[in-house]
Design an enzyme around this catalytic site. Structure first.
Site, PDB file in Angstrom:
ATOM      1  CE  LYS A 138      32.904 -27.673  36.608  1.00 16.47           C
ATOM      2  NZ  LYS A 138      33.476 -27.024  38.197  1.00 16.47           N
ATOM      3  CE1 TYR A 155      29.410 -22.533  37.181  1.00 17.06           C
ATOM      4  CE2 TYR A 155      31.842 -21.458  37.414  1.00 17.06           C
ATOM      5  CZ  TYR A 155      30.156 -22.328  38.168  1.00 17.06           C
ATOM      6  OH  TYR A 155      29.304 -22.892  39.189  1.00 17.06           O
ATOM      7  CG  ASP A 168      37.063 -20.943  31.727  1.00 19.16           C
ATOM      8  OD1 ASP A 168      37.014 -22.035  31.670  1.00 19.16           O
ATOM      9  OD2 ASP A 168      36.068 -20.298  32.460  1.00 19.16           O
TER      10      ASP A 168
END
Length: 385
Positions: free
Chosen positions: A199, A102, A174
């Site tokens: 999310k 990310y 993650d």
């Protein structure tokens, strides 16, 4: 005493369930900053809501149970959670990150932590030989995503954990894309699990939150100190909303994945599509590893159109699927990683790891599959040069 074994039940009844005083089946929102004490040094378990709040504590207990960890910690955002974990490092330490990760994770390391003398190395964590060479003596943490954002690269978490354990390196995973419903990294050897709870755990694009789950009591004590000292905590109302959302995670993820599997297969057979990145396709990188360590491949898909199609027109022609940052909500979202989610990564690094200008990332929602296919088909046809 709890009388259930399956995660579908834990999602609803896990953590601190209900309110003993009133019998309410939902934990109350303790919207308070401070707590009356019965005398000097005589507290009823709480003193100040930055340090501890019953609603947030319920959420933290729930996510710890779902991830099979020692303790959980709730933060104001996914980036606040990542920042707290990186604060475990000190000047001179190095962290290794996955080659496609990310953009916000890269940015905080490159622009913030590097100025404090904490260095980073980018490595293909799916390649154990390359990773082994990257784990130099100064590496104290390995931070991976599996599947990774945005190329859905799969890393063998268990195999990697053997390398990190041998070298006394913290393994941080993650798990945002998969959630504990599909994958539990602590059971595969990780030390710390991260979530951008904004999310899939939140699931409705209506809150911002981050979660950290640790394997040991020693790490729990360190993270609690960091959480309290730096203060990036999740507020009671958002904690309540997140608990509410997690209750439906199982049924939502089933629909997300069902739609994603159909769309990935449709894209893979579409002559207008040059490449598809989805771990659920038998031809995908890491297909067998993902089957071993996760329930299924999740609901994130990335793909590239052939040169005969204009991706700008593709985005403009979409009607049902929204062009937007983020992912994991009930609505389908599409984004252009190189100019949106991963724009903070220098172009030469993006291109080296495969995040091209033509890459499209799709977060598959829970709409009816026929409507999603129709929208994607119309947008592709409308973008032909």
């Amino acid at each position: 005493m709890k009388h259930y074994q399956k995660i579908e039940s834990s999602l609803i009844h896990g953590g601190i369930y209900g309110d003993e005083r009133t019998g309410a089946v939902n934990i109350p929102i303790y919207q308070t900053s401070t707590y009356q004490q019965d005398g000097l040094g005589k507290m009823r378990g709480y003193e100040y809501s930055r340090t501890g709040n019953p609603t947030r504590e319920s959420l933290e207990s729930l996510i710890a149970e779902l991830e099979k960890g020692e303790a959980g910690f709730a933060f104001a955002s996914g980036m606040a959670a990542i920042t707290a974990v990186l604060t475990l490092l000190k000047t001179g330490d190095r962290v290794v990150i996955s080659s496609n990760v990310y953009g916000g994770t890269f940015r905080v390391l490159d622009k913030i932590f590097q100025s404090f003398g904490i260095n980073y190395t980018i490595a293909d964590t799916s390649n154990l030989e390359e990773l082994s060479h990257a784990l130099t003596a100064d590496v104290k943490m390995l931070l991976i995503e599996s599947p990774a954002n945005p190329l859905l690269t799969v890393t063998d978490i268990e195999a990697v954990s053997f390398l990190t354990r041998e070298k006394n390196i913290l393994l941080v995973v993650d798990n945002t894309f998969m959630t504990p419903y599909l994958q539990r990294p602590l059971e595969l050897g990780a030390d710390i699990v991260l979530h951008s709870a904004t999310k899939y755990l939140g699931g409705h694009s209506d809150l911002i939150a981050g979660l950290v789950i640790v394997k040991t009591q020693k790490l729990a004590e360190k993270l609690h100190f960091i959480q309290n000292a730096t203060g990036g905590i999740l507020q009671p109302f958002d904690s309540f909303l997140l608990i509410r959302s997690i209750k439906s995670l199982g049924v939502r993820m089933q629909r997300h994945v069902e739609n994603a599997e159909i769309i990935a297969d449709w894209l893979n057979k579409n002559e207008a599509v040059a490449s598809v990145y989805y771990p659920g396709l038998p031809t995908a990188q890491g297909y067998e590893i993902n089957r071993k360590q996760a329930k299924n491949a999740g609901a994130m898909i990335s793909f590239e159109l052939t040169a005969e199609y204009d991706i700008k027109k593709f985005f403009e022609k979409l009607k049902l699927v929204a062009l937007a940052e983020s992912l994991g909500g009930v609505e389908s979202l599409v984004c252009h990683p190189s100019s949106m989610t991963h724009a903070s990564i220098p172009k030469e690094i993006r291109e080296r790891v495969g995040i091209t200008e033509n890459l499209i990332r799709l977060s598959v929602g829970i709409e009816h599959i026929d409507d999603l296919i129709h929208d994607l088909h119309s947008a592709i046809e409308g973008s032909k040069k």
